[in-house]
Design an enzyme around this catalytic site. Structure first.
Site, PDB file in Angstrom:
ATOM      1  N   ARG D 130       0.828  -1.205   0.000  1.00 29.84           N
ATOM      2  CA  ARG D 130       0.000   0.000   0.000  1.00 29.84           C
ATOM      3  C   ARG D 130       0.862   1.253   0.000  1.00 29.84           C
ATOM      4  O   ARG D 130       0.594   2.210  -0.711  1.00 29.84           O
ATOM      5  CB  ARG D 130      -0.926  -0.030   1.220  1.00 29.84           C
ATOM      6  N   SER D 295      12.163  31.164   9.290  1.00 26.28           N
ATOM      7  CA  SER D 295      13.083  30.971  10.389  1.00 26.28           C
ATOM      8  C   SER D 295      12.447  31.499  11.656  1.00 26.28           C
ATOM      9  O   SER D 295      11.667  32.444  11.628  1.00 26.28           O
ATOM     10  CB  SER D 295      14.368  31.741  10.096  1.00 26.28           C
ATOM     11  N   LYS D 301      15.099  35.150   6.066  1.00 26.20           N
ATOM     12  CA  LYS D 301      15.516  33.859   5.527  1.00 26.20           C
ATOM     13  C   LYS D 301      14.394  33.077   4.861  1.00 26.20           C
ATOM     14  O   LYS D 301      13.255  33.107   5.276  1.00 26.20           O
ATOM     15  CB  LYS D 301      16.110  32.995   6.640  1.00 26.20           C
ATOM     16  N   ASN D 303      14.478  29.166   3.883  1.00 25.78           N
ATOM     17  CA  ASN D 303      15.290  27.956   3.891  1.00 25.78           C
ATOM     18  C   ASN D 303      14.767  26.944   2.875  1.00 25.78           C
ATOM     19  O   ASN D 303      13.554  26.813   2.706  1.00 25.78           O
ATOM     20  CB  ASN D 303      15.285  27.335   5.284  1.00 25.78           C
ATOM     21  N   ARG D 335      12.381 -19.916  13.104  1.00 23.92           N
ATOM     22  CA  ARG D 335      11.930 -18.528  13.337  1.00 23.92           C
ATOM     23  C   ARG D 335      12.989 -17.881  14.196  1.00 23.92           C
ATOM     24  O   ARG D 335      13.270 -18.361  15.287  1.00 23.92           O
ATOM     25  CB  ARG D 335      10.568 -18.471  14.041  1.00 23.92           C
TER      26      ARG D 335
END
Lengths: 473, 473, 473, 473
Positions: D130, D295, D301, D303, D335
């Site tokens: 999935r 920021s 800024k 980013n 196992r």
């Protein structure tokens, strides 16, 4: 097939990590716990501002209500964290909103002069300190149980095994002491790492520029940013760093090394218990507990679940360490572009693995069932050849006939013949060596495993002295 | 295609590992060096036997010739090691053969009471100690150069960068100091690890049984096996262990952690140099050397080879650490069935990577070329917005108009407009704030990067005080 | 202590890696073998130039003597490689010098239009292809032996073990078949990876610019650079790439994945053999060989050296894979600044580990000694409770008394009582179930392990059909 | 400091993993989603029993309500999982309890003949399938965007960079095409891995013993256990395995390899974007989005958050792969005792990292802003020396004077002099070469970057043909 019912609850509860699911360390490192740690750092800084006169003291405590994790939605903060790349940014917005109504005068003091990394890194250290305290306690519990096992079983004979094969007689006490040596050493390393967990406090670029500006504005005479950092560290119970460590990630690797060693030390115990508890060996059993170790298909089975889970941690932990070490080596600039972010989850998972392993270890060794008769029976499996080193060292010189090495060859031949189904080794030695060189009594003593334990007691004592007592007791 | 010419020389010389090929550490960790380390341990034990009266003293030195690696064929020992699973067994056969003719009375004393793991582990520690001494010296050289860079450039302005973007003004001196903080810390961790490297001495099962038997035979009154182990450790320059550590591998992980940190600390420097040395940034250059950095195809190129190779080590080292940590957690029995064997090569490679990285780092930072004009030019790239944090903190309160937060919103709007190509930020601030609240001179000072360095000098001093002086100088 | 005798021979021969020391793959991946691979690529390109009319055909073969590794000093090339950061640059200087005297007209054709990475990457692929051919052959040998074991022992009863405890009856044949399934799958993955190993051919920046310039100069009408690359790939036996892959390192990771799977598949077999060969279990033994498995201290021991060494490879291999995967994700630009260089040694070590593991595996399973009586004896250890799943499924419905689940509870109680030392399980069932519901004969059949093997034969057949026959036979 | 507010909500929401928090793959791999996957497998088996006549058909659908995750408490199941060592056991108890009231006749059919590992492993595969479907779709979206970028920018000149330095002219289109080559290849590998994800179906020991018993009881004539497994696989959309793979973990490593490659391919793109988006280079920008990249401290800024987060995944993923590879090599018995349990979380985290990286990548490259003028400006930084390879190849032969190699030396001298601040390279060449050998026009063409792009267009076309079209379009 309808894929219904998914996504209603996006939370993880450790369903795929039974080694730490439901433990105290899991709780102390949950998303909510990390939210709380970030809030604790921010509130700590507000309080330091109050102490330092950067904020009116009366404003501080009325703000405190906004710094409890229960007031925020961890899932929402997590989802919004992707926009700024870290969870502090959305949380900060929520905190400011919470204060806007109730304590508007204090809003400006929140996060003043700090940067996201200051809070996130300090919160990681704070969360780590809390988790490590629990891990350390579990290791001390384990250490005490191991010291008792070592002392109690210093005379319980068993076969030492090297490269899977019986090598010499030994005792279960010495095995437990060796477990203690590793667990104790890991505990000491963890204590040292915990004491060194540092505050992160540097501002946007690690220069403390905004804080310095604040000090200038306030004409602060209390030492300014470095003094505030010192006070904040003390408030939070973290170590004061030499300098900000935004891109020097050795504080993180130092902790990670200690955590990985905790898991490795526990892993060794689990490996031995898994082996010795196999039905063909049956020398030890895990402590039974209602419902533990049951099988979904086989009603007769009791699985050694504690050890299986510890071992799963020992297999997983190095993969988290490698991420942290790689991140440290990939750092660049004054805040790394990806390696910093990669650390958070790896460090948390390592805390959890160490926490789960330590908790399970404490339970395992506190209730470990030791079966002396099985230990003795397995020792006898190898018969006298298990003493062949001793026979070699004692008998060979008696058979040298003046030619060094000749005795060794003869004894080797006797051992080989015995292993190949030939004459019994003791009888063969009896035949080969005159009574006056080796009496029957001496020969019997020679092949008594209990007489060939070397420094068994002294080694157990040294380990207990070093790791089993004093402040750890 | 004929696959000719292969296989004549089976040796490796580091052809695929230029970061450490040809270094002193490579030499100290070669197969021959490890042969020598095993021989040193065996000879050390012969000498201790001489001191302890277990062997006639006059016999000792005539045996010494058989304990020089040059007397043996490393390739042959390596090929034969697969039969017993370790290299000591075939070497021991060769040594005994060498002594059989020349000093037959001493043969029995060789390896007496010891087991392969005693020798192999102790030799690994001995080889490590020798390599670590060289690595430590290179780190000290690097540390001194970094302290000088930090001090010399404490006033050399540059842009601090976070998440790749300019954040605030800083100095190259602080960057160098931060490099020093990590390199110095890694050096201290390595020193601590080196001092803890322990002798391995436990006999076939870690009980010292054969040694104890020997003590009984000789009626030794000098303390017996534990005293002999202490003397042997001293002879070899190794630490005396609490107990044998055949299956407690924390001595190995402890060293590995320190080595990995050395590589990470060097890696951070290299990452920065690679970045800052790009032609568009051009703030630093690697020290030039004849022939270094040439390209096979492009005559104009000068590649930053030192940093490239250090970075290659930073990418490789975690993969060796993970092996050692996994091996420690996989240990079982009194000698592990595979995890012990997996350690040897991983530890050696980690020594070499740390050795190569430290050597290249010392050369890199000792001759690093710093270009202040480029640092300044790049700083100017961001213009006044680089000071927007300061402008925000200083100007916002002037624009609050009694409504907390309102000032922040206005400044944010000015910054955004400026970045979007609107009015110059300084002019906009000038327009918004009355002269009596902020004079022209104050405004000019506000946007001077040199005035917004925070605790730059104090931090540099703290780091140099901590890591740059004292015994390391 | 004098540290004498070191450094005379800087070569490594695998002294610390007994799993691969002395193997054919070690020889095919030695430094000299890699020198030869680089020379083979360079000579291949000279020959292609001859075919394409870029070089006078008569000049080609007189140049060939300069392309044999024996003519060069691998140690010297390795030491000089640090200057340019790769081993091709110094080698190229040596080749040109060798040709300057003997075939000066050909010198210009050497490396014409190529870049270091073209040669180094192609040589890595060529070296890999040669090594993989040997590994594949060993896997086929192992596969045939495993198919035979599976078929021969399809009726050899043993206890299946889950989480260390006995679970149900099974057969040794099915265990061997499961080993085959993994080994066979790994072999197929390796074959696929080997067929995909591509030539690297792009010139200095991956654009084939110089080659295109050459084609323009020569007015080549044979398709030019892409056609030449195709011919070169064919000459070398490598796959033709879609495009240069200077910074797309998936060709490297693809090979690494397959090699790591080979080691993992072999590791599973070794883990089982180590376990089943323990003296308390003793169901299998490693094939004996003169001198193999001897101990330096204990004359009676025979260590399972093949399995120990395979297991050491299984513990080491992931650490090499992690380096290659990290390097792929760290790539940048048109040639990475460190991550490319980090690949070389990691890939070689992975080839060697897979080579050593496959060779040892082939020997191990070809001569594995299976002890049916011990397998049967251990199976009997668990007694009838081993069949409790079957008893539960068969008997519970007979005891339901119309109330679903009641039967299960009663049988569970009988099993628990039996395990707790109470009545024998069969007797208890006999007491609880009337004869008309379950005759004595049916009850006896019910607890016969041989009757509860499920699809044992069909599964063995399916695995042999899939992995044990056809072209692999 | 009061540690209040913790532990109320033990759930994790990805707070420390912003690369995947809030994504669709996170949802598809949550604890609840895994609960659902386990329930889907159990319900699938109930339905198959209905089809096969093992259960009255009318009973099936009334049972379905008990197989929706929403009916259970994931946190409670997780905490109880430690008792049996896996999450299926407590879940099964809850399911049986839910059915006891509503559909008691069906209880016995639940989990009939199966073992925990059948369900857990199959559920892991189902959850993976999935998640992989979403990852694959994101990769296709990214691939289409990359193909468009490659085609659109095939004429957009830029400097190719090797080892951080300018090497030759290239185009942004070729860079995008190379990104596509890796992303497309990773996508193909993922598709192949997804198609191979197998059902696990073997019963308590991998022999299908209980199922076989059931078939015998029912006198089933539909092929029995193997046919039922085939039908169940089809029902669940999983591949039918050759045999149970309880201890052959190559199905897991195969998927892990593909996921790691997805992250590595995305990482390369992110690394380039992070570099090229630096302010000094400024050749590309991330797609802007409201609130992204802000920021907490610096208002100016922006980013590059998408790339930062992708890069964080590239640094983390190898650490998860190493756990899975180590677990595969540590398997034992029928196992494994710890390595199986270690896989679950590692695989889930790898799915999430690949999911987050693919989602962010699709967004990144779909909106990537390319700045041709900056690309051109940076290209001009290196001036004509960037064409020095071409100048060398064209001009050197003109200056040989009959002595091969002499021309190369003269051109190398001109380049070096130019780089050292001496005469402009073009002027120097003009001086050195007569007009009749090289006209002014030819010289001008020689240093035109647009004329030295080699196979730029052909390579772009080849990559788009291979990875950018067909079913992926």
């Amino acid at each position: 097939m309808v894929e219904s019912g998914q996504g209603r609850d996006p939370g993880d509860y450790g369903l795929l990590s039974p080694v730490w699911a439901g433990t105290r360390v899991a709780e102390l490192t949950s998303d909510v716990a990390f939210l709380q740690a970030m809030l604790d750092v921010e509130l700590g800084w507000v309080r330091v501002q109050g102490h330092a006169g950067l904020l009116e003291a009366a404003l501080v405590e009325p703000m405190a209500h906004a710094f409890t994790a229960g007031a925020y939605d961890a899932a929402s903060v997590a989802a919004r964290a992707q926009h700024g790349g870290n969870p502090l940014i959305p949380l900060l917005g929520d905190v400011r909103a919470a204060l806007a109504g109730s304590a508007p005068e204090g809003v400006a003091a929140v996060h003043r002069g700090a940067t996201s990394q200051d809070i996130v890194d300090s919160a990681l250290m704070l969360m780590s300190r809390r988790a490590v305290a629990v891990i350390g306690a579990d290791l001390r519990t384990a250490g005490q149980a191991l010291a008792a096992l070592a002392d109690d079983h210093r005379g319980t004979l068993m076969a030492a095994r090297t490269l899977t094969q019986h090598s010499l007689p030994s005792t279960f006490g010495l095995k437990a002491a060796q477990w203690l040596a590793a667990v104790g050493e890991a505990g000491e390393r963890l204590d040292a790492a915990a004491a060194a967990l540092p505050l992160q406090w540097g501002g946007a670029a690690g220069t403390m520029a905004a804080l310095t500006g604040l000090a200038q504005q306030q004409a602060a005479d209390d030492g300014g940013p470095l003094a505030w950092a010192s006070l904040l560290a003390e408030t939070l119970g973290l170590a004061e760093p030499v300098a900000p460590w935004h891109t020097n990630r050795l504080p993180v690797t130092g902790l990670a090394h200690a955590l990985a060693d905790v898991v490795a030390a526990a892993g060794k115990v689990a490996n031995d218990v898994l082996l010795l508890g196999r039905p063909e060996i049956a020398e030890v059993s895990e402590p039974p507990a209602a419902g533990r170790g049951v099988s979904s298909a086989m009603p007769q089975k009791r699985n050694p679940v504690l050890s299986v889970l510890i071992r799963s941690a020992a297999l997983a932990a190095p993969g988290h360490l490698v991420q942290l070490q790689a991140a440290a080596g990939a750092a660049v600039d004054e805040r790394p572009d990806g390696s910093w972010q990669a650390e958070w989850q790896a460090l948390r998972q390592l805390l959890r693995l160490a926490g789960g392993a330590a908790a399970k270890l404490a339970e395992l060794v506190s209730g470990l069932q030791v079966h002396p008769e099985a230990l003795a029976a397995n020792l006898r499996l190898s018969g006298e050849p298990l003493l062949s080193e001793r026979i070699m060292n004692t008998v060979a010189p008696l058979l040298d006939g003046g030619s060094p090495g000749a005795g060794r060859q003869r004894v080797q031949a006797l051992v080989s013949a015995s292993l190949a189904g030939g004459p019994d080794l003791v009888a063969a030695v009896r035949d080969a060596v005159p009574q006056d060189l080796l009496s029957d009594q001496d020969l019997a003593m020679l092949v008594d495993p209990a007489g060939y334990l070397g420094q068994n007691d002294a080694l157990i004592d040294r380990i207990i002295d070093r790791y089993g007592q004093g402040e750890r007791a």
